[in-house]
Structure formats: structure tokens, C-alpha cells
Design a protein around this motif. Sequence first.
Motif, mmCIF file in Angstrom:
data_model
loop_
_atom_site.group_PDB
_atom_site.id
_atom_site.type_symbol
_atom_site.label_atom_id
_atom_site.label_comp_id
_atom_site.label_asym_id
_atom_site.label_seq_id
_atom_site.Cartn_x
_atom_site.Cartn_y
_atom_site.Cartn_z
ATOM 1 N N SER A 16 70.704 37.415 7.603
ATOM 2 C CA SER A 16 70.257 37.190 6.227
ATOM 3 C C SER A 16 70.713 35.840 5.681
ATOM 4 O O SER A 16 70.267 35.418 4.613
ATOM 5 C CB SER A 16 70.763 38.314 5.318
ATOM 6 O OG SER A 16 72.184 38.249 5.176
ATOM 7 N N PRO A 105 62.561 44.868 10.012
ATOM 8 C CA PRO A 105 63.019 44.717 8.627
ATOM 9 C C PRO A 105 64.467 45.171 8.479
ATOM 10 O O PRO A 105 64.928 46.076 9.202
ATOM 11 C CB PRO A 105 62.070 45.633 7.837
ATOM 12 C CG PRO A 105 60.853 45.762 8.696
ATOM 13 C CD PRO A 105 61.353 45.713 10.110
ATOM 14 N N PRO A 106 65.235 44.573 7.572
ATOM 15 C CA PRO A 106 66.658 44.910 7.410
ATOM 16 C C PRO A 106 66.922 46.395 7.223
ATOM 17 O O PRO A 106 67.890 46.937 7.760
ATOM 18 C CB PRO A 106 67.069 44.102 6.173
ATOM 19 C CG PRO A 106 66.121 42.950 6.143
ATOM 20 C CD PRO A 106 64.820 43.477 6.667
ATOM 21 N N GLU A 107 66.059 47.067 6.454
ATOM 22 C CA GLU A 107 66.313 48.484 6.177
ATOM 23 C C GLU A 107 66.222 49.343 7.437
ATOM 24 O O GLU A 107 66.881 50.388 7.544
ATOM 25 C CB GLU A 107 65.348 49.005 5.107
ATOM 26 C CG GLU A 107 63.866 48.889 5.438
ATOM 27 C CD GLU A 107 63.259 47.562 5.012
ATOM 28 O OE1 GLU A 107 62.008 47.495 4.941
ATOM 29 O OE2 GLU A 107 64.023 46.598 4.744
ATOM 30 N N GLU A 108 65.408 48.921 8.417
ATOM 31 C CA GLU A 108 65.302 49.671 9.674
ATOM 32 C C GLU A 108 66.604 49.558 10.474
ATOM 33 O O GLU A 108 67.030 50.510 11.141
ATOM 34 C CB GLU A 108 64.136 49.132 10.515
ATOM 35 C CG GLU A 108 62.762 49.319 9.896
ATOM 36 C CD GLU A 108 62.226 50.723 10.096
ATOM 37 O OE1 GLU A 108 62.938 51.559 10.700
ATOM 38 O OE2 GLU A 108 61.092 50.984 9.657
ATOM 39 N N LYS A 109 67.240 48.400 10.413
ATOM 40 C CA LYS A 109 68.485 48.194 11.162
ATOM 41 C C LYS A 109 69.679 48.817 10.456
ATOM 42 O O LYS A 109 70.585 49.353 11.112
ATOM 43 C CB LYS A 109 68.700 46.693 11.375
ATOM 44 C CG LYS A 109 67.661 46.067 12.309
ATOM 45 C CD LYS A 109 67.799 44.566 12.428
ATOM 46 C CE LYS A 109 67.343 43.856 11.179
ATOM 47 N NZ LYS A 109 67.197 42.398 11.374
ATOM 48 N N GLN A 110 69.688 48.772 9.133
ATOM 49 C CA GLN A 110 70.832 49.277 8.377
ATOM 50 C C GLN A 110 71.027 50.774 8.530
ATOM 51 O O GLN A 110 72.129 51.287 8.310
ATOM 52 C CB GLN A 110 70.684 48.927 6.894
ATOM 53 C CG GLN A 110 71.032 47.490 6.555
ATOM 54 C CD GLN A 110 72.476 47.153 6.912
ATOM 55 O OE1 GLN A 110 72.734 46.176 7.605
ATOM 56 N NE2 GLN A 110 73.425 47.958 6.448
ATOM 57 N N VAL A 111 69.986 51.485 8.951
ATOM 58 C CA VAL A 111 70.128 52.915 9.220
ATOM 59 C C VAL A 111 71.224 53.161 10.248
ATOM 60 O O VAL A 111 71.903 54.192 10.237
ATOM 61 C CB VAL A 111 68.785 53.496 9.727
ATOM 62 C CG1 VAL A 111 68.954 54.923 10.240
ATOM 63 C CG2 VAL A 111 67.739 53.459 8.621
ATOM 64 N N ALA A 113 73.968 51.184 10.709
ATOM 65 C CA ALA A 113 75.175 50.412 10.385
ATOM 66 C C ALA A 113 76.416 51.127 10.914
ATOM 67 O O ALA A 113 76.561 52.348 10.767
ATOM 68 C CB ALA A 113 75.269 50.196 8.881
ATOM 69 N N TYR A 122 74.923 49.207 14.559
ATOM 70 C CA TYR A 122 74.556 47.849 14.148
ATOM 71 C C TYR A 122 75.660 47.253 13.290
ATOM 72 O O TYR A 122 76.141 47.892 12.345
ATOM 73 C CB TYR A 122 73.255 47.942 13.354
ATOM 74 C CG TYR A 122 72.768 46.672 12.695
ATOM 75 C CD1 TYR A 122 72.423 45.560 13.449
ATOM 76 C CD2 TYR A 122 72.626 46.612 11.312
ATOM 77 C CE1 TYR A 122 71.944 44.407 12.838
ATOM 78 C CE2 TYR A 122 72.147 45.461 10.692
ATOM 79 C CZ TYR A 122 71.809 44.364 11.465
ATOM 80 O OH TYR A 122 71.335 43.231 10.848
#
Length: 354
Positions: A16, A105-111, A113, A122
Amino acid sequence: MECPLEWPEPVVPVQSLADAAVIPDRYVKPPSERPGDASKDASVDMIPIVDLGGLTGGAAEREATMREISGACKEWGFFQVVNHGVSPELMRRAREVWREFFHLPPEEKQVFANSPNTFEGYGSRLGIQKGASLDWGDYFFLHLRPESIKNQDKWPALPASLRKITEAYGTEVVKLCGVLMQVLSITLGLDESFLQKAFGEEEAGACMRVNYYPKCPQPDLTLGISSHSDPGGFTILLPDERVQGLQVRKGDAWVTVQSVPHAFIVNLGDQIQVLSNAIYKSVEHRVFVNAAEARISIALFYNPKGDLLVGPAPETVTPDRPPLYKPMTFDKYRLFIRKKGLCGKSQVESLIAM
């Protein structure tokens, strides 16, 4: 003392920050640790390249190949391997499917975390010290072996082929680890099964860290990964063939590794240094980043079972070479990095018997 369940401060994905004009102060390294213009490294030194096809040849060819590996372990702690038995197409697919993951997208990866308790998932940092200097990289960490701790539900569901490709890739690279364990045992003068037994045989650990280093507006001020030796047994690295970034310490110099097509980069970890009583040594390495392109690599770590004591093999101890290290379990050993992050070779040096 165990690691906390949460990070001491919000974790910011480096991806980011890639389009910023300058990097935040948290990523600026002290002048003595900065890579300078590492992309223009002029060193002519090359880490050894070993053709593992020689291991299936005649006795003389097999012995010559083992001598090459032993020499590389003593002189460098690093070497590249070709004709290693893993399909180049599988290597390519593994690299590309994980590149796709980091482009989600960031929200797909943050799942996915992660936390400092296990690192599985992640993430963007290692140590848990509040306000610590940070590296310019994101990653995904997962367990492959033993089967009892592997949980594919913690692996990304997207891209759709990621889990299948990662499982196939991990299976093949773990087979390669078994071959190298035999070779290292023999070249150390041990029974060929010694290291595998010392690692816990079928309970030996294999985990994978996919590293993503976004482009960086000020690459001369930071590092993708700070200088460190790997804490485990050894590492099989699949590099980014398009973008170089790995550097190995050779004496007082940093040598940029020029990877060759379809090769893995192998490096020894601290546990092999301990088990070999420092006949073979782990070596510091680091990663630099660049302003033009992102870089991806896949590191598979092969490690002892966490609750086994690891100390110098009795066969490596002589009256002239006493045991150099105090035994310690790998579970206890790796807590050092989880708490303090990457700190050169300070952890293995702390085990030196007084």
C-alpha cells in the motif's frame, strides 16, 4: 514467555506504500545497513552451481557431486542446484499463482492476516518490538509438514488453483530436501540417515514463506529483508528469475546472487551449523529492492521437529574440537526471531558453549 496474540501496533501492508514519493521513517535503515545502489553490484564472485544429476551417476560422479556440495557448504553456506528433479513448469506455476495472490484486492488478502503467535498467514513484519525498524516486504507464511499441523483452510482460496499448485510444489521440494539431508549427512561423515533422524524423521517440519517485495521509491535507504541467517535446518529458495535481489555475505562484502534458469538456491540454516559443530555454517544474507519492479520469491524451510533437542552430533566432536553449542529445542530457538526480528547471527552465537 510466549509471543502475544496480537501485534503491538497496526500492521501496514508495504504494497500500500509502493506509490508514495518517499518511504516512511520506519523503513529507513541506519547508514551502515543500507544497501546503497545494490542493483549495480559489480562483484564477480558467484555462489557455486551444482548439477544434482551427478547423484544418480556412477560412483565417481556421485562422489564428485558430493565434494562440490561439501565445498560450497564450507566456503559459502549457499549454492544453486540444477537438475534437481522438480519440474520447471511446476516452479513457474507456483511463482505465478502467488504473484496473482499478491495482486488481489487488499480485502481479499486481509482475511488471512497473521499474528505473532504463529506467523501463519498474510503479514508484513516479524519482530514484536513496538516501534522497531521494518523491512520493505509483505509475505504469506504456511505450514506444509508434518501433516498434523498442515491446515489448507488457512491457505488462500484465491486464485482458485493456488492450493492445488502449492501442495504439489511443496511435495516435490520436500522430496528434494530428503535427498539433500542424505548428502549433507554423508559429507559430514555421518550415517546417511543421521540428519533426518535428528530432525524427527516424518515429523520434521517444512514450512513456506512467499515473499513479495513491492517497488520502492527510495531503494537505497531500506531493505526487503534485513541481514540474517535462517534459524532452521536449510532453505530451498525459488527466486524471481526476472528481478534479482538476494545478497550473500562473503567476508566483509555482499555478493549479489545471479540466479540461473530453473535453479533453486539452497542455504544452510543455524540448526545445521549446530548439528555439524560448525563444520558447515549458516551465512548472513539480505534482500534489496528496486524502484522499477516488484519481486517475488518462495522460500521452503526444512526444520527439526520443534520439541527435539538439537546439539552437535557426537561424531563431530573430538578432543581438538569440543562441542561448540549448547543443545536447545527448535521451538525455543525460533522464539528469538519472533520476538526480536532479524538480527544477523546473534542468535546462533548466543548458543556458543562457554
